[in-house]
Write an enzyme that holds these catalytic residues in place. Structure first.
Site, PDB file in Angstrom:
ATOM      1  N   ARG A  22       5.627  -8.663   1.012  1.00 25.90           N
ATOM      2  CA  ARG A  22       5.421  -8.177  -0.388  1.00 25.90           C
ATOM      3  C   ARG A  22       6.286  -6.632  -0.152  1.00 25.90           C
ATOM      4  O   ARG A  22       6.120  -6.129   0.637  1.00 25.90           O
ATOM      5  CB  ARG A  22       4.065  -7.601  -0.753  1.00 25.90           C
ATOM      6  CG  ARG A  22       3.407  -8.920  -1.526  1.00 25.90           C
ATOM      7  CD  ARG A  22       1.717  -8.826  -1.394  1.00 25.90           C
ATOM      8  NE  ARG A  22       1.350  -8.660  -0.156  1.00 25.90           N
ATOM      9  CZ  ARG A  22      -0.165  -8.401  -0.267  1.00 25.90           C
ATOM     10  NH1 ARG A  22      -0.765  -8.249  -1.016  1.00 25.90           N
ATOM     11  NH2 ARG A  22      -0.798  -8.373   0.870  1.00 25.90           N
TER      12      ARG A  22
ATOM     13  N   CYS B  47       0.792  -1.210   0.038  1.00 21.67           N
ATOM     14  CA  CYS B  47       0.126  -0.069  -0.014  1.00 21.67           C
ATOM     15  C   CYS B  47       0.875   1.099   0.006  1.00 21.67           C
ATOM     16  O   CYS B  47       0.863   2.093  -1.010  1.00 21.67           O
ATOM     17  CB  CYS B  47      -1.008  -0.042   1.230  1.00 21.67           C
ATOM     18  SG  CYS B  47      -2.243  -1.030   1.004  1.00 21.67           S
TER      19      CYS B  47
END
Length: 213
Positions: A189, A118
């Site tokens: 990630r 994000c």
């Protein structure tokens, strides 16, 4: 809105953060038309104690999501830039922030490595669409670059500390505790830890990573 309708609610969960779970955070909702919007809003309202915030369009909901993460990226970048400056001045960044935090309106962000899917990604979306519309942001991309270079800064600091202790980077045993992009999370990630690992690995073969999650 001809053969089907679409409801949309951007993700707001923060992995590893038990204080802001699904039911404890206001959910932004939207839809491709009023009917879709009402369906999605009603669904989330039935399970989320904190309530919902219905927007007028999917674009508004997505834009809100993008700027939430971009704002955080920029705020962290400012503090990370202070780390670069105070390192040159031989000052302890955490001590400086602690002193500054005694002022009532000082916002106490902390320096750190920015990863995940994000905060490390959304600013690029906002920058891309801005440039496509012929506006070239002055803050978004430089902030992203500052945070992206923190892995290099940390690896260089490790090498300097080893040198101070008369240890060679090539022969030292190095153990990295934690591999995810943040604490109490199994999400790897865009983890900046991997960048640090690769930078140190190029000079050292005795390097390991451990992460119980």
């Amino acid at each position: 809105n001809k053969d089907f309708i679409v409801g949309y609610s951007p993700e707001r969960l923060s992995p590893g953060d038990n204080n802001h779970g699904l039911k404890k955070v206001i959910k932004v909702t939207s839809g491709s038309n009023l009917r879709a919007s009402n369906i999605v809003n009603k669904l989330y309202k039935s399970i989320i104690r904190k309530g919902t915030f219905k927007t007028s369009s999917i674009r508004i909901a997505e834009a809100a999501k993008v700027i939430e993460n971009t704002q955080r990226d920029i705020n962290i970048a400012f503090i990370n830039e202070l780390v670069y400056i105070f390192d040159k001045l031989n000052l302890n960044t955490h001590e400086v922030l602690k002193a500054a935090s005694t002022k009532w309106n000082f916002v106490n962000f902390q320096p750190g490595l920015v990863g995940g899917h994000c905060i490390a990604v959304d600013p690029y979306y906002l920058n891309y669409i801005s440039e496509k519309k012929k506006y070239f942001p002055k803050l978004i991309k430089p902030a992203r670059l500052i945070n992206d270079k923190m892995s290099l800064f940390v690896s260089q600091k490790i090498k300097k500390e080893l040198k101070k202790r008369l240890l060679f980077t090539s022969s030292a045993n190095i153990l990295i505790l934690g591999f995810a992009y943040k604490e109490n999370s199994s999400d790897t990630r865009n983890s900046p830890i991997y960048k640090i690992y690769k930078l140190l690995k190029s000079k050292n073969r005795n390097i390991d990573i451990i992460d119980p999650l």
